[in-house]
Write a protein that holds these residues in place. Sequence first.
Motif, short mmCIF file in Angstrom:
data_model
loop_
_atom_site.label_atom_id
_atom_site.label_comp_id
_atom_site.label_asym_id
_atom_site.label_seq_id
_atom_site.Cartn_x
_atom_site.Cartn_y
_atom_site.Cartn_z
N ALA A 126 -0.12 -0.10 6.05
CA ALA A 126 -0.98 -0.31 4.88
C ALA A 126 -0.71 0.75 3.82
CB ALA A 126 -2.45 -0.29 5.31
N ARG A 127 -0.56 1.99 4.23
CA ARG A 127 -0.28 3.07 3.28
C ARG A 127 1.05 2.84 2.56
NH1 ARG A 127 -1.95 8.96 4.66
NH2 ARG A 127 -4.21 8.74 4.63
N LEU A 128 2.06 2.40 3.30
CA LEU A 128 3.36 2.16 2.69
C LEU A 128 3.32 0.98 1.73
CD1 LEU A 128 5.59 2.83 5.81
CD2 LEU A 128 5.60 4.16 3.69
N LEU A 129 2.51 -0.03 2.03
CA LEU A 129 2.34 -1.13 1.10
C LEU A 129 1.68 -0.64 -0.19
CD1 LEU A 129 1.17 -3.97 3.52
CD2 LEU A 129 3.11 -4.13 1.94
N VAL A 130 0.67 0.19 -0.06
CA VAL A 130 0.01 0.73 -1.25
C VAL A 130 0.97 1.62 -2.03
CG1 VAL A 130 -1.85 2.23 -2.07
CG2 VAL A 130 -2.30 0.57 -0.25
N ARG A 131 1.75 2.43 -1.33
CA ARG A 131 2.73 3.29 -2.02
C ARG A 131 3.72 2.44 -2.81
NH1 ARG A 131 6.24 7.38 1.54
NH2 ARG A 131 4.43 8.77 1.26
N ALA A 132 4.14 1.30 -2.26
CA ALA A 132 5.11 0.45 -2.94
C ALA A 132 4.55 -0.12 -4.24
CB ALA A 132 5.54 -0.69 -2.02
N MET A 133 3.22 -0.30 -4.31
CA MET A 133 2.60 -0.89 -5.50
C MET A 133 1.96 0.13 -6.42
SD MET A 133 0.90 -4.35 -3.84
CE MET A 133 0.01 -3.50 -2.51
N ILE A 134 1.41 1.21 -5.84
CA ILE A 134 0.74 2.25 -6.62
C ILE A 134 1.28 3.60 -6.12
CG2 ILE A 134 -1.49 3.07 -7.50
CD1 ILE A 134 -2.78 0.58 -6.32
#
Length: 650
Positions: A357-365
């Motif tokens: 989940a953190r890596l998904l958020v990093r990819a977008m924000i």
Amino acid sequence: MTANDRELGMRRRIARRDFLSGTALTIGASLLPAHGLNPQILRSVLSARNPSLPDNPEQDSQYYPPALTGMRGSHPGSFEVAHRLRDKKNWADEGEETDPSERYDLVVVGGGISGLAAAYFFRKAHGSSAHILVLDNHDDFGGHAKRNEFTYGNRLFIGYGGTEQIYPGPSNYGPDATALIKEIGIDTDRFYKAFDQKLYSSLGLEQGIFYDKETFGADRLVTGEGKQPWADYLAKTPISESVRRDLVRLYEDNRDYLAGMSIEEKRAKLQKMSYQDYLVNFAKVTPDVVPFFSGRFHRLATVGADALPAFEAWSYFEMPGFQGLGLKQPEEEHRFKHNPKEPHDIFHFPDGNASIARLLVRAMIPEAVPGRDMEDVVTSRVDYAKLDKSGAPTRIRLNSTAVHVRHHGDPATAKQVDVTYVKSGKAHRVQTAYCVMACYNMMIPYLCPELPEPQRKALAFGVKAPLVYTNVLISNWQSWKKLGVHHILALNSFHTEAKLDFPVSLGKYSNSKTPDDPIVLHLEKTPLKPGLPRREQHRVGRYELLSTTFDSFERNIRDQLGRMLGPGGFDPARDIKAITVNRWPHGYAMGRDPLTDPPWSEQETPWVIGRKPFGRITIANSDSDAIALTQVAIDQALRAVKELGATRDT
């Protein structure tokens, strides 16, 4: 307090931190209700510190949910609005439309892995400038992929409060889920070195079974199951002689308990009876044998032997009593299987799939999750103030419960969807071209009353299995070493499993390496009501879970750990340093129940009917495929986004 409470260490000072007044602070007992921090207290304290923050606590520099202890998971403040909606509260016309800058190309309802993946896939398809808003009712993103942190002795300890691992292994992920985890920076080969596969075995530690006095007559932790003749092993347990004889027969006798039936008839018969019925009525064991098996199924099947189909006890759990039936398991029996070439359980971040989940958020924000790879994300401190930044193309709005989603006009021709949500007690409405519902299926009929009745009925059919993932920080694990265990199966106890944390070191994070080190214990519980059909057991378990106070959890945790580990020198009053209880009243997505469901075709199943697109609204989540796995959540997110493509303006 009773004398026993004092011996257990109840109300001793343990880490129960909350982000009040801008600093990490241990909250006084007078401020805490039994189930955790009161959100109104939080808002009032933040308001006193900064009047501009009470409705947006995420903007406080000390806002950091992973470090909170006490009652987490579905925490106080995360579900009350949804329950009011269920009880007929109507916010449909209360939302104040925001300014034009709050009009989006996509709104995603639900910030779990499926919701985040849907936002990721939409952004990938429509470009990084696409305007996306993700709404989530919790104070953190990730849904069941929950991260728990503890600080003790100036050292960080990380636990997982939900989704555990890349299961059942990378080779089982389909092409789309595999592509996503690679794109966000996960190299699964890294786990072969990060996970110390020999640590516990090198210390002589194995699995133990805890027999409790309430069920078996005496408290006793026994090791060696499956490593010696069954008669020798059972002689070390407090099990009665008659039960021992039946167990030895079940494990070592090859008689056919369904003699006279064809293989096809046997398979059909086993599908429609519980393992308990098979044992008592066909294998003819004493009913006192059943408690020896029930707790073994809770973690994966979320039921005991009374509601587990006998067929699954044989085909999936490899339980005894079937070896003489002549059954052969075909390869296609299970949709997801462990690849024998991949080590079991090693594909695990210290916080479970919260790092996904953190890596998904990093990819977008990227500014919200500093760093560049799968290793530094483990110790990155998320800047929650950056998640919902005005003007940013992708925004994640926490503490925001969606209450109404409807097309602006006829669903067949509408160009807009109106989404109403409640944050800090106030209703707001935003407009979007498309909407992906990535929340629980059973909530969608309340949120989208315009859906066709058959679809609403199908969405409401599912009952998610309630779960508890508890993390307990202890000062050392010498007692585990002395007892020779790293994993305890507690067949009929409050928590049915307890284990030392997975030994994973990634980047700057290092696991506990010696028994003198502090460590996080992971405990699991599935609240059930034996004797009822599976879905009814889960409903009753959900109510039980929501009514169980943190004090009750703490008392049971201290008592159980003391009874299991006391012979090894463990003192719950002395050795427990922090407790985080992650309760999930709506936990695992569940599929067919062969004991009660009709023989649906795949297209007739409620989850397939329920996930049909409706105008500019599509549905993503693990419920949509009735399997509680991360790759399923990702695959369903991509399906939902692709379905939106069919409704795009030409």
